[in-house]
Design an enzyme around this catalytic site. Structure first.
Site, short mmCIF file in Angstrom:
data_model
loop_
_atom_site.label_atom_id
_atom_site.label_comp_id
_atom_site.label_asym_id
_atom_site.label_seq_id
_atom_site.Cartn_x
_atom_site.Cartn_y
_atom_site.Cartn_z
N CYS A 228 1.41 4.56 0.02
CA CYS A 228 -0.03 4.40 -0.16
C CYS A 228 -0.58 5.72 -0.69
O CYS A 228 -0.77 6.69 0.04
CB CYS A 228 -0.69 4.06 1.18
SG CYS A 228 -2.47 3.83 1.05
N LEU A 229 -0.77 5.77 -1.99
CA LEU A 229 -1.32 6.94 -2.66
C LEU A 229 -2.17 6.41 -3.80
O LEU A 229 -1.66 5.78 -4.73
CB LEU A 229 -0.19 7.83 -3.18
CG LEU A 229 -0.56 9.15 -3.82
CD1 LEU A 229 -1.30 10.06 -2.84
CD2 LEU A 229 0.67 9.86 -4.35
#
Length: 186
Positions: free
Chosen positions: A117-118
């Site tokens: 999750c970026l």
């Protein structure tokens, strides 16, 4: 093996001769900060030298990470070596590279199966910080490195179980992270 520190040094040598007289102090401060951020913490490896669009990045949170983590009280990952597989698609730079964590990790923003999750790895993001054609692979490297410091986010997790674990018992969370580092990230 290509290291980011050597790449930055080489790039600075080329830029320094052209722009030293025009660079502002704030630009130099950012450059120094960026050098410290990646110095000794990131290495690039090309498993197949004929496929430059596929490479592995090793992130090793080190001293700078420890200092920064100490300041924000999140120094959980120091001492681990985390492998990321990166594939740059044909449509790059209109679409982001595909990145997966190869190291099993207990992290609120990385699942145990390697999804990350970026926001800058998303083609579209609500907050406007997703991928844009102006972004570079250097941004991706900094983003991955920052997942172990200032982008470590327990409030908007991908691995909800890890985030809830941290909320319930920080000491036990730290112990589990340490166990994962000893088992999978050495």
């Amino acid at each position: 093996m290509l290291t980011l520190a050597s790449k930055l040094k080489r790039d600075d040598g080329l830029k320094g001769s052209r722009t030293a007289a025009t660079a502002s102090d704030s630009t130099r401060r950012v450059s120094v900060r960026d050098k410290l951020l990646v110095k000794g913490t990131c290495k690039v490896h090309f498993p197949d030298p004929n496929k430059l669009h596929c490479f592995q990045l090793t992130v090793t949170p080190g001293f700078f990470c420890f200092v920064l983590c100490f300041l924000i009280d999140e120094g959980y990952y120091q001492g681990g070596k985390f492998q990321f597989e990166t594939e740059v698609p044909d449509a790059y730079n209109m679409v982001p590279p595909k990145v997966k964590c190869l190291t099993k990790i207990w992290h609120p923003n990385i699942t145990e199966t390697g999804e990350i999750c970026l926001s800058l790895l998303r083609e579209h993001s609500i907050d406007g910080t997703g991928w844009a054609p102006t972004r570079t692979l250097k941004d991706v490297v900094w983003g991955l490195n920052s997942l172990f410091t200032d982008l470590l986010n327990f409030d908007d997790p991908l691995n909800i179980e890890a985030a809830e674990h941290h909320l319930r018992d920080k000491e036990d969370f730290r112990n589990k992270v340490d166990d994962y580092i000893k088992r999978y990230a050495r």
